[in-house]
Design a protein around this motif. Structure first.
Motif, PDB file in Angstrom:
ATOM      1  N   MET A  31       0.830  -1.207   0.000  1.00  0.00           N
ATOM      2  CA  MET A  31       0.000   0.000   0.000  1.00  0.00           C
ATOM      3  C   MET A  31       0.867   1.261   0.000  1.00  0.00           C
ATOM      4  SD  MET A  31      -3.132  -0.942  -0.200  1.00  0.00           S
ATOM      5  CE  MET A  31      -2.519  -2.256  -1.242  1.00  0.00           C
ATOM      6  N   ARG A  32       1.982   1.194   0.721  1.00  0.00           N
ATOM      7  CA  ARG A  32       2.910   2.331   0.691  1.00  0.00           C
ATOM      8  C   ARG A  32       3.498   2.505  -0.708  1.00  0.00           C
ATOM      9  NH1 ARG A  32       4.736   0.643   6.050  1.00  0.00           N
ATOM     10  NH2 ARG A  32       6.362  -0.606   5.046  1.00  0.00           N
ATOM     11  N   ALA A  33       3.858   1.388  -1.333  1.00  0.00           N
ATOM     12  CA  ALA A  33       4.418   1.458  -2.683  1.00  0.00           C
ATOM     13  C   ALA A  33       3.393   2.007  -3.678  1.00  0.00           C
ATOM     14  CB  ALA A  33       4.895   0.076  -3.129  1.00  0.00           C
ATOM     15  N   LEU A  34       2.131   1.576  -3.502  1.00  0.00           N
ATOM     16  CA  LEU A  34       1.066   2.069  -4.371  1.00  0.00           C
ATOM     17  C   LEU A  34       0.908   3.580  -4.229  1.00  0.00           C
ATOM     18  CD1 LEU A  34      -1.248   1.172  -6.327  1.00  0.00           C
ATOM     19  CD2 LEU A  34      -2.734   1.121  -4.322  1.00  0.00           C
ATOM     20  N   ALA A  35       0.911   4.057  -2.999  1.00  0.00           N
ATOM     21  CA  ALA A  35       0.785   5.497  -2.759  1.00  0.00           C
ATOM     22  C   ALA A  35       1.975   6.260  -3.309  1.00  0.00           C
ATOM     23  CB  ALA A  35       0.629   5.755  -1.254  1.00  0.00           C
TER      24      ALA A  35
END
Length: 1074
Positions: free
Chosen positions: A764-768
């Motif tokens: 999710m951090r990578a997506l953001a």
């Protein structure tokens, strides 16, 4: 003719005005031709069946149409005369404009002949160019007029309608009709009219000879002369690039070809009497098969010339020359221009690199930049018009260029450099004008043997204007205006080119040379943009869209050309230059073409880039799978066999040797290229082209190329998202609150997809990080669209069961009545399914928001603190609009909010057809009741079993909690109602419904009763959080068991039930501050 009359005739002013007017008239003729050739845009009454007889009659009798005695044929015209007048006025007036333009042109040409003007492109450049431009423009207008098939019908029908309406024909009709008849065979008539002008025209054309020969040199000659090279002679690198004929250096070869071909076509008599004219004409015939009249309308050079000369006596040798020249063009011109394009790619690339590294050289070497632009434009336009018109050829490769994108890119790069360093150019040339040109011009004026008063005044004004310049004007950003000076020089050229002038320009060439310098240097101060358009405008692509698209497609197939593909959307910005104030109706059409093709090119580039990214991801996944433990079994087995066996066993036939992971990185030589190498190379090239410019403008619209790529990547990632959530809603993927990730449930016979690898906290951090704040906002809006789609369906189910739900809401505490009402509900399972889907989506969004919060905190910690602080200031008494505004800000930073502003906005956008706000509020209340009484149905589902490891259920019903809270908060905020009150009602009804499971004797219906009852334990803590927004209260449960003999009650702080347990609830709110 006396000198005084030469002043009064204002030759320079008339040439300027008529050339501009001629371009407008030419574009109007083009527009009429295009309009009438397309059935979709053709005047409608010309296609009507009832008008056929009238159209035929007018066309046959034109221009002698007897309106009064031809009522039988012109009856339909009489009925629609007002509509015809309204529709054809612009057409008719355009033809009248042609006639008036023709009158003014011939008047001016006769005046010029009477003045016995001397033309020389090297001396009086503006005078000669304007004269030749006027001849070519006029000829193009007449040729285009003759190509309008419906010209007689348009003019004749308008005049008939005019006479019917006003009682008399239009005053211009008689002359206009006669002109149209005369130009049915335009070239024959034109050659007769231009016979008296042969001396002036041929003299002007012969002055082009040396320049035209020099500009038609081949690539080898250019290479030998080191054309456009700044580093060939390093000591002279900072010397100013000067020429005695500055404007001639970047004069378009296509323009010169048009002058020569049309000029000698009209004044062909000199070809038999003057050998120099004959040489120039033959050289020009060997350059092109087609020349442009206007846009995509061309003149087929050899065919038209041969047809005309074949009808004339004494032109047999000239016809032979034409045939010989045509064969030469077909055999040699393709390779000739191909080699020139190859040379320009190398030479201009070197020029651009040097100027980009040392932009100060744009001062002394500005001429080189404009020469490079002009040369590229000439080669591109030659290729375009021949590719479009040469359909049958034995050598198609001569009219194709897979590397054309690089040439277009270099053209855009030079244009960008000139614009970027405009101040460097201005500072250099301002000093040149003030400190050199002014002094040299002053000396020349003083040394003139004769200088009449009018000329003296003009030249003195030149010196004073140039001498007054200073560098502070550039530093202060002052706008320069030298158009008056250049017009005065144009006037002076006209004054000094007439036969009886006291001061002859051809006798004072030094004056012409220095003024040519002054004109160029002045343009470097006030009209650089106009000069860029003059030398590098490629708006011709707007009218050769098929070729434009084909060139783009070929570029995408060449990996080495991908980095230059951005040139195609950039060239769409040129299309605005082909508009003209005399034809405003074209603007919208041209604008649509420009924006459409710019958009389609960028969309295709973004699509290619996103495809490349996903292919690399697939390759990386394949490489990653090679590291799985199952693939090391063979290696372990071999190692074990080596230890136990003395002799190495030979491998069995049919068993290929498996490469170990990482083998793809071992190369025997550098020529070996893997698929991953190709993908990375393509991605690098595409990334370069998508990020080459931050933004550019097309017809006033600002275009951001990187946004196209972002939107494509977002769309692709949303497909991943939708796939993930779709599997979650179908039960193949489970949300684990304990692990804060989605997990895949193993399925036999299906490929194992590890959802946890793509949905945990780090992902999710990578997506953001990848999408950024705008991308996450787009993601959120996409998720909200899915949520509202489910809400719409849920409302439909509520409306279908409206009457029953109203009764249930009033009688939920009456078991006997409820037993009869509940079976009447339809779609209860559908309600549970849809609410679960909403819960899954909102849970995923919460995880994505948490990733965004962490990324935002790391990037902008100084902003996160104030945002969180501002959120804490929200109280139950805060105005709801202010609250939502603050929550929207907090949500954009990833901070969780009690009320989701995105969900509120999404639901607010749902427009009911006929429902009033009160009805919508009633539906929202009944939706919670419907969900509450449907909860016991979950006990029959085998997947409704609580897993301690996952802290959830295999059918994701634990997501119902978030769905109930978030949807309720959004709905009742929107309807301005108390959230706490409605959640209390939901809990009461849900608790009563679940407690009734204790009386069920059917084991299938109570299969997972305890797990479903545990679901209520998940409801309370989260509901308390929402209630705290309004009243900061918690609920204290006072549970009083009914006295039923033989039954027991377990209170473990929750709702773990045994069969036969019955509860009665009383809710007492008590204030408590968290």
């Amino acid at each position: 003719m006396s000198l005084t009359s030469a002043y009064q005739h204002k030759l320079a002013e008339k040439l300027t005005i008529l050339n501009d007017r001629g371009q407008g008239v030419l574009i109007r003729m083009y527009n009429i031709k295009k309009t009438c050739s397309d059935p979709k845009s053709k005047p409608p009454f010309l296609l009507e069946k009832s008008m056929e007889s009238s159209v035929k009659y007018i066309n046959k009798k034109f221009p002698n149409i007897d309106v009064r005695s031809s009522t039988q044929h012109l009856g339909p015209v009489h009925r629609e005369k007002a509509e015809i007048i309204r529709f054809l006025t612009n057409y008719y007036q355009s033809f009248v404009d042609v006639m008036e333009f023709r009158d003014h042109v011939y008047e001016l040409l006769n005046t010029i002949d009477a003045c016995q003007c001397h033309f020389d492109i090297n001396l009086n450049f503006d005078f000669t160019r304007s004269y030749l431009d006027l001849i070519v423009t006029y000829t193009s207008v007449i040729l285009l007029l003759s190509r309008i098939e419906d010209r007689r019908i348009l003019i004749g029908m308008y005049n008939c309608a005019h006479e019917m309406l006003h009682g008399h024909g239009d005053p211009s009709f008689a002359r206009l009709g006669q002109m149209v008849l005369e130009y049915d065979h335009p070239l024959k008539k034109l050659t007769e009219e231009f016979g008296p002008h042969t001396k002036a025209v041929s003299g002007a054309l012969l002055s082009l000879h040396f320049l035209f020969v020099r500009r038609n040199q081949g690539a080898e000659q250019w290479r030998s002369a080191q054309l456009l090279s700044l580093i060939s002679t390093p000591p002279a690198m900072i010397n100013p690039a000067n020429s005695d004929t500055m404007a001639c250096e970047y004069l378009s070869v296509e323009v010169m070809e048009r002058w020569i071909i049309i000029g000698f076509l009209l004044c062909h008599g000199c070809l038999n009497s003057n050998s120099q004219c004959q040489k120039l004409w033959k050289l020009c015939l060997q350059g092109s098969l087609y020349i442009t009249l206007i846009r995509e309308d061309v003149l087929q050079v050899h065919k038209v010339t041969e047809d005309l000369f074949s009808s004339l006596k004494g032109y047999g040798k000239r016809v032979a020359d034409i045939k010989e020249s045509k064969e030469h063009v077909i055999a040699n011109s393709g390779q000739f221009h191909c080699q020139r394009r190859q040379f320009l790619r190398m030479a201009v690339k070197e020029l651009e690199s040097v100027l980009a590294d040392e932009p100060g050289l744009l001062g002394p070497k500005a001429l080189f930049a404009f020469m490079a632009l002009s040369f590229i434009r000439d080669e591109v336009t030659w290729l375009v018009r021949h590719t479009e018109n040469v359909t049958k050829t034995k050598t198609p490769e001569d009219y194709a260029d897979s590397s054309i994108a690089e040439l277009l890119f270099l053209l855009e790069e030079i244009r960008s450099l000139v614009r970027r360093h405009i101040k460097v150019i201005q500072q250099y040339h301002l000093q040149y004008l003030a400190r050199f040109d002014a002094l040299v011009l002053s000396d020349i004026i003083q040394n003139l043997s004769v200088c009449p008063e009018e000329e003296s005044i003009i030249m003195s004004s030149f010196v004073s204007t140039l001498s007054s310049l200073n560098l502070k004007q550039v530093d202060n950003g002052e706008k320069f205006e030298f158009s008056g000076l250049r017009l005065d020089w144009f006037r002076l050229q006209a004054y000094t080119s007439v036969a009886k002038a006291p001061l002859h320009l051809h006798e004072n060439p030094d004056l012409a040379k220095v003024m040519n310098l002054v004109v160029f240097h002045s343009r470097m101060l006030d009209s650089v943009e106009k000069l860029l358009v003059e030398t590098s405008d490629l708006s011709t692509f707007c009218f050769h869209l098929r070729i434009f698209e084909k060139m783009f497609a070929v570029t995408l197939e060449e990996p080495t050309m991908l980095r230059y593909a951005i040139a195609f959307p950039l060239i769409c910005a040129h299309f605005v230059h082909c508009t003209h104030e005399m034809c405003p109706e074209e603007y919208t059409h041209l604008k649509n073409h420009g924006l459409h093709h710019c958009n389609s090119f960028l969309e295709e580039l973004a699509k290619q880039t996103s495809n490349c990214v996903l292919e690399i991801c697939a390759e990386q996944r394949n490489l990653s799978e090679q590291l799985l433990p199952k693939h090391c079994a063979t290696t372990i087995s071999k190692a074990k066999n080596k230890k136990t066996m003395k002799q190495r066993q030979t491998p069995r036939k049919g068993e290929p040797e498996r490469d170990k992971p990482g083998a793809e990185s071992h190369r025997k030589n550098r020529s070996i290229v893997t698929n991953m190498d190709k993908l990375h190379l393509n991605l690098t090239e595409l990334a370069l082209t998508m990020n080459h410019v931050f933004s550019f403008s097309v017809f006033g619209h600002t275009i951001f190329p990187s946004e196209y790529l972002s939107s494509h990547l977002e769309a692709r990632l949303n497909r991943y998202l939708e796939s993930l959530l779709r599997q979650a809603s179908s039960g193949t993927i489970v949300l684990s609150p304990a692990m804060q990730a989605f997990f895949s449930l193993p399925r036999e016979g299906e490929q194992n997809f590890s959802a946890e690898e793509f949905s945990d906290i780090s992902e999710m951090r990578a997506l953001a990080e990848l999408l950024g704040p705008y991308g996450m906002k787009f993601l959120s809006e996409n998720l909200m669209w899915h949520v509202t789609s489910q809400i719409v369906e849920l409302k439909k189910l509520v409306v279908e069961n409206m009457d029953i739900l109203v009764q249930i809401r009033s009688n939920f505490s009456k078991p006997e009545l409820m037993a009869s009402l509940l079976p009447q509900l339809t779609g209860a399972e559908n309600v549970l399914k849809r609410m679960t889907i909403i819960g899954v989506i909102l849970s995923f969004r919460a995880m994505a928001q948490e990733g965004l919060r962490e990324v935002f905190s790391s990037h902008c910690p100084f902003l996160m603190g104030p945002i969180e602080c501002l959120k804490e200031f929200v109280t139950p008494d805060t105005d709801i609009k202010v609250t939502l505004s603050i929550f929207e800000l907090a949500s954009a930073a990833g901070v969780g909010c009690d009320i989701d502003p995105a969900l509120v906005a999404a639901i607010a956008n749902l427009k009911a057809d006929t429902s009033s706000p009160e009805e919508e509020y009633k539906v929202a209340c009944l939706l919670l009741i419907f969900l509450a009484v449907s909860l016991p149905l979950l006990a029959t589902d085998p997947s409704s079993f609580y897993s301690i490891e996952k802290d959830g259920y295999n059918n994701n019903i634990h997501c119902l909690t978030k769905a109930v809270i978030q949807v309720s908060a959004a709905l009742f905020t929107l309807y301005n109602k108390n959230i706490e009150t409605h959640l209390k009602e939901f809990l009461v009804v849900a608790s009563v419904s679940l407690l009734q499971l204790g009386q069920e004797t059917d084991k299938l219906k109570t299969r997972n009763r305890e797990s479903i009852s545990l679901l209520m334990r998940l409801e309370f803590p989260q509901c308390q959080s929402t209630w705290s927004l309004r009243a900061r209260t918690i609920l204290r449960r006072e549970v009083v068991p009914a006295r039923v003999p033989g039954r027991t009650w377990l209170d473990g702080g929750g709702f773990t039930l045994l069969q036969g347990v019955e509860f009665k609830f009383q809710f007492t709110p008590s204030t408590n501050v968290y």
